[in-house]
Design a protein around this motif. Structure first.
Motif, PDB file in Angstrom:
ATOM      1  N   LEU A  93      -1.171   8.237   1.671  1.00 58.62           N
ATOM      2  CA  LEU A  93      -2.332   9.093   1.469  1.00 58.62           C
ATOM      3  C   LEU A  93      -2.900   9.530   2.818  1.00 58.62           C
ATOM      4  O   LEU A  93      -3.105   8.700   3.705  1.00 58.62           O
ATOM      5  CB  LEU A  93      -3.407   8.354   0.676  1.00 58.62           C
ATOM      6  CG  LEU A  93      -3.033   7.893  -0.733  1.00 58.62           C
ATOM      7  CD1 LEU A  93      -4.176   7.105  -1.353  1.00 58.62           C
ATOM      8  CD2 LEU A  93      -2.664   9.077  -1.612  1.00 58.62           C
ATOM      9  N   ALA A  94      -3.151  10.834   2.960  1.00 62.81           N
ATOM     10  CA  ALA A  94      -3.776  11.356   4.177  1.00 62.81           C
ATOM     11  C   ALA A  94      -4.332  12.749   3.874  1.00 62.81           C
ATOM     12  O   ALA A  94      -3.579  13.718   3.800  1.00 62.81           O
ATOM     13  CB  ALA A  94      -2.781  11.424   5.324  1.00 62.81           C
ATOM     14  N   PRO A  95      -5.637  12.866   3.668  1.00 60.57           N
ATOM     15  CA  PRO A  95      -6.221  14.185   3.408  1.00 60.57           C
ATOM     16  C   PRO A  95      -6.219  15.048   4.663  1.00 60.57           C
ATOM     17  O   PRO A  95      -6.132  14.535   5.791  1.00 60.57           O
ATOM     18  CB  PRO A  95      -7.645  13.855   2.963  1.00 60.57           C
ATOM     19  CG  PRO A  95      -7.948  12.552   3.621  1.00 60.57           C
ATOM     20  CD  PRO A  95      -6.644  11.804   3.658  1.00 60.57           C
ATOM     21  N   LEU A  96      -6.324  16.345   4.473  1.00 62.63           N
ATOM     22  CA  LEU A  96      -6.424  17.264   5.600  1.00 62.63           C
ATOM     23  C   LEU A  96      -7.610  16.865   6.477  1.00 62.63           C
ATOM     24  O   LEU A  96      -8.705  16.625   5.983  1.00 62.63           O
ATOM     25  CB  LEU A  96      -6.603  18.693   5.095  1.00 62.63           C
ATOM     26  CG  LEU A  96      -6.606  19.798   6.153  1.00 62.63           C
ATOM     27  CD1 LEU A  96      -5.270  19.861   6.880  1.00 62.63           C
ATOM     28  CD2 LEU A  96      -6.943  21.143   5.526  1.00 62.63           C
ATOM     29  N   GLY A  97      -7.367  16.799   7.761  1.00 62.38           N
ATOM     30  CA  GLY A  97      -8.374  16.305   8.688  1.00 62.38           C
ATOM     31  C   GLY A  97      -8.038  14.924   9.194  1.00 62.38           C
ATOM     32  O   GLY A  97      -8.526  14.511  10.249  1.00 62.38           O
ATOM     33  N   GLN A 184       4.862   3.750 -13.428  1.00 64.09           N
ATOM     34  CA  GLN A 184       4.322   2.443 -13.072  1.00 64.09           C
ATOM     35  C   GLN A 184       5.336   1.663 -12.245  1.00 64.09           C
ATOM     36  O   GLN A 184       6.253   1.041 -12.778  1.00 64.09           O
ATOM     37  CB  GLN A 184       3.969   1.652 -14.331  1.00 64.09           C
ATOM     38  CG  GLN A 184       3.085   0.451 -14.073  1.00 64.09           C
ATOM     39  CD  GLN A 184       1.659   0.819 -13.724  1.00 64.09           C
ATOM     40  OE1 GLN A 184       1.011   1.518 -14.498  1.00 64.09           O
ATOM     41  NE2 GLN A 184       1.168   0.375 -12.577  1.00 64.09           N
ATOM     42  N   THR A 185       5.183   1.703 -10.940  1.00 63.70           N
ATOM     43  CA  THR A 185       6.042   0.958 -10.025  1.00 63.70           C
ATOM     44  C   THR A 185       5.189   0.124  -9.085  1.00 63.70           C
ATOM     45  O   THR A 185       3.978   0.333  -8.953  1.00 63.70           O
ATOM     46  CB  THR A 185       6.911   1.905  -9.179  1.00 63.70           C
ATOM     47  OG1 THR A 185       6.049   2.700  -8.344  1.00 63.70           O
ATOM     48  CG2 THR A 185       7.750   2.830 -10.059  1.00 63.70           C
ATOM     49  N   ASP A 186       5.819  -0.820  -8.396  1.00 62.56           N
ATOM     50  CA  ASP A 186       5.098  -1.637  -7.419  1.00 62.56           C
ATOM     51  C   ASP A 186       4.509  -0.763  -6.315  1.00 62.56           C
ATOM     52  O   ASP A 186       3.416  -1.043  -5.801  1.00 62.56           O
ATOM     53  CB  ASP A 186       6.035  -2.681  -6.800  1.00 62.56           C
ATOM     54  CG  ASP A 186       6.448  -3.749  -7.802  1.00 62.56           C
ATOM     55  OD1 ASP A 186       5.770  -3.881  -8.833  1.00 62.56           O
ATOM     56  OD2 ASP A 186       7.449  -4.447  -7.545  1.00 62.56           O
ATOM     57  N   LYS A 187       5.227   0.290  -5.944  1.00 62.59           N
ATOM     58  CA  LYS A 187       4.753   1.181  -4.881  1.00 62.59           C
ATOM     59  C   LYS A 187       3.456   1.879  -5.290  1.00 62.59           C
ATOM     60  O   LYS A 187       2.525   2.021  -4.485  1.00 62.59           O
ATOM     61  CB  LYS A 187       5.835   2.220  -4.554  1.00 62.59           C
ATOM     62  CG  LYS A 187       5.538   3.044  -3.319  1.00 62.59           C
ATOM     63  CD  LYS A 187       6.664   4.004  -3.027  1.00 62.59           C
ATOM     64  CE  LYS A 187       7.946   3.284  -2.652  1.00 62.59           C
ATOM     65  NZ  LYS A 187       9.022   4.213  -2.256  1.00 62.59           N
ATOM     66  N   ILE A 188       3.390   2.322  -6.539  1.00 68.62           N
ATOM     67  CA  ILE A 188       2.169   2.947  -7.046  1.00 68.62           C
ATOM     68  C   ILE A 188       1.015   1.948  -7.039  1.00 68.62           C
ATOM     69  O   ILE A 188      -0.124   2.266  -6.662  1.00 68.62           O
ATOM     70  CB  ILE A 188       2.390   3.488  -8.474  1.00 68.62           C
ATOM     71  CG1 ILE A 188       3.257   4.751  -8.435  1.00 68.62           C
ATOM     72  CG2 ILE A 188       1.073   3.785  -9.171  1.00 68.62           C
ATOM     73  CD1 ILE A 188       2.567   5.967  -7.855  1.00 68.62           C
ATOM     74  N   ASP A 189       1.305   0.721  -7.447  1.00 66.54           N
ATOM     75  CA  ASP A 189       0.273  -0.316  -7.481  1.00 66.54           C
ATOM     76  C   ASP A 189      -0.285  -0.589  -6.085  1.00 66.54           C
ATOM     77  O   ASP A 189      -1.469  -0.902  -5.920  1.00 66.54           O
ATOM     78  CB  ASP A 189       0.830  -1.609  -8.073  1.00 66.54           C
ATOM     79  CG  ASP A 189       1.109  -1.487  -9.569  1.00 66.54           C
ATOM     80  OD1 ASP A 189       0.522  -0.598 -10.210  1.00 66.54           O
ATOM     81  OD2 ASP A 189       1.926  -2.274 -10.086  1.00 66.54           O
ATOM     82  N   GLU A 190       0.564  -0.492  -5.055  1.00 65.67           N
ATOM     83  CA  GLU A 190       0.135  -0.733  -3.687  1.00 65.67           C
ATOM     84  C   GLU A 190      -0.673   0.439  -3.126  1.00 65.67           C
ATOM     85  O   GLU A 190      -1.609   0.249  -2.350  1.00 65.67           O
ATOM     86  CB  GLU A 190       1.349  -0.969  -2.780  1.00 65.67           C
ATOM     87  CG  GLU A 190       2.106  -2.255  -3.076  1.00 65.67           C
ATOM     88  CD  GLU A 190       3.414  -2.334  -2.304  1.00 65.67           C
ATOM     89  OE1 GLU A 190       3.680  -1.413  -1.493  1.00 65.67           O
ATOM     90  OE2 GLU A 190       4.171  -3.297  -2.495  1.00 65.67           O
ATOM     91  N   LEU A 191      -0.323   1.651  -3.544  1.00 54.92           N
ATOM     92  CA  LEU A 191      -0.891   2.859  -2.956  1.00 54.92           C
ATOM     93  C   LEU A 191      -2.213   3.269  -3.585  1.00 54.92           C
ATOM     94  O   LEU A 191      -3.110   3.780  -2.901  1.00 54.92           O
ATOM     95  CB  LEU A 191       0.126   4.004  -3.087  1.00 54.92           C
ATOM     96  CG  LEU A 191      -0.142   5.299  -2.327  1.00 54.92           C
ATOM     97  CD1 LEU A 191      -0.108   5.046  -0.821  1.00 54.92           C
ATOM     98  CD2 LEU A 191       0.908   6.348  -2.702  1.00 54.92           C
ATOM     99  N   LEU A 192      -2.357   3.041  -4.893  1.00 59.17           N
ATOM    100  CA  LEU A 192      -3.498   3.577  -5.639  1.00 59.17           C
ATOM    101  C   LEU A 192      -4.319   2.476  -6.288  1.00 59.17           C
ATOM    102  O   LEU A 192      -3.812   1.389  -6.579  1.00 59.17           O
ATOM    103  CB  LEU A 192      -2.996   4.544  -6.722  1.00 59.17           C
ATOM    104  CG  LEU A 192      -2.120   5.704  -6.252  1.00 59.17           C
ATOM    105  CD1 LEU A 192      -1.642   6.506  -7.454  1.00 59.17           C
ATOM    106  CD2 LEU A 192      -2.874   6.601  -5.270  1.00 59.17           C
TER     107      LEU A 192
END
Length: 244
Positions: A93-97, A184-192
Motif C-alpha cells: 500500500l502506498a497512496p500518491l504522495g 482470502q490468502t495469508d498475504k491479504i490478511d497481512e496487508l489489510l
C-alpha cells in the motif's frame, strides 16, 4: 480429475496462497508440478503439504541466474514444460504522495520484469500446445486507493499477454491472464485490516471473499486442453467484483 495427466508444470510463487492451491489442483489433475519461491522453509513446507508429484525450487524471479537454474533443472529432469503459471507477485500500500522509488521498483521488478524473463527463459522448453498463465488482478482494470503502483504493474501484465499472443503465432503456445478478485490468502490478511477485508467481500456480487481453491480451479482449466482455443484472454475469478 485427469485434465493434466502427463503434463509438467511450473508455478512461480507456488508455496502459498493461490500458487499453492493451484499446485495442489494441478497434482490432483495428474500433472508433475515444480513450485518455486524465495523462501526455502516455505517451499519445503509446501512440498510436504502437497505430498507427491511435486518438486520445490528456491528461486527469486528477479535473479536471472536463479531462473536459469530453475529451467535447467526442469530440462534435465523432465526435458520439456507443458504449463507455466507465472504467479509470483507482490503488492504494498502506498497512496500518491507517499510513493517511493523503492516501492515502485519492488513492484515492477517482480510483477513485470520478473514475469517477462520467467516467460522468456521458459520458451525453449515449452511444447506445441502448451499453456502460459500470468496472474493479473482486478486492480488492473479498476482504480484502487493506495494501490496505484501495484495496479499499474498488473495492467502491464494484461498488455503483455495481448502482445505475446501475437508474438507466439505459429507456435500453438497459448498465453492468458488469470485475474483474481478479493481472495482470502495469508498475504491479504497481512496487508489489510479485517474491516477492509470484510468490505471487499461485501463488494462482490456474491457478497464474500473468494477461496484460493476457486481460483486454482480456473487455473487448471487454462492449463488444460479444455481451453485450447483461448489465447490473449483475461479470465476474471472475482465474484463479479470488477464486472458490476
Amino acid at each position: 480429475m485427469t485434465k493434466l495427466t502427463g503434463k509438467t508444470a511450473l508455478i512461480t510463487g507456488g508455496a502459498s496462497g493461490i500458487g499453492l492451491a493451484a499446485a495442489k489442483r494441478f497434482v490432483n489433475e495428474g500433472a508433475f508440478v515444480y513450485i518455486s519461491g524465495r523462501r526455502k522453509d516455505v517451499i519445503e513446507a509446501a512440498v510436504a503439504e502437497i505430498g507427491a508429484s511435486v518438486r520445490g525450487l528456491q528461486a527469486d524471479i528477479t535473479n536471472p541466474e536463479d531462473l536459469d537454474r530453475v529451467f535447467e533443472t526442469i530440462r534435465t529432469e523432465r526435458e520439456t514444460l507443458d504449463v507455466l503459471f507465472a504467479n509470483a507477485g507482490v503488492g504494498e500500500l502506498a497512496p500518491l504522495g507517499e510513493i517511493t522509488s523503492k516501492h515502485f521498483d519492488y513492484a515492477f521488478d517482480i510483477n513485470v520484469k520478473g514475469t517477462v524473463f520467467t516467460v522468456q527463459k521458459a520458451l525453449p522448453l515449452l511444447t506445441s500446445g502448451s499453456s502460459v498463465i500470468l496472474t493479473g488482478s482486478t486492480t488492473g482494470v479498476m482504480g484502487t486507493p493506495a494501490m496505484s503502483i501495484y495496479s499499474a504493474s498488473k495492467a502491464a501484465v494484461r498488455n503483455l499477454v495481448r502482445s505475446w499472443a501475437q508474438d507466439l503465432r505459429g507456435t500453438s503456445i497459448r498465453v492468458n491472464v488469470l485475474s483474481p478478485g478479493p481472495t482470502q490468502t495469508d498475504k491479504i490478511d497481512e496487508l489489510l485490516t479485517p474491516e477492509i477485508i470484510e468490505s471487499l467481500g461485501n463488494g462482490t456480487a456474491l457478497e464474500r471473499m473468494g477461496n484460493p481453491a476457486e481460483v486454482a480451479a480456473v487455473a487448471a482449466f487454462l492449463a488444460s486442453d479444455d481451453s485450447s482455443f483461448m489465447t490473449g484472454s483475461e479470465v476474471f475469478v472475482d465474484g463479479g467484483y470488477a464486472q458490476i
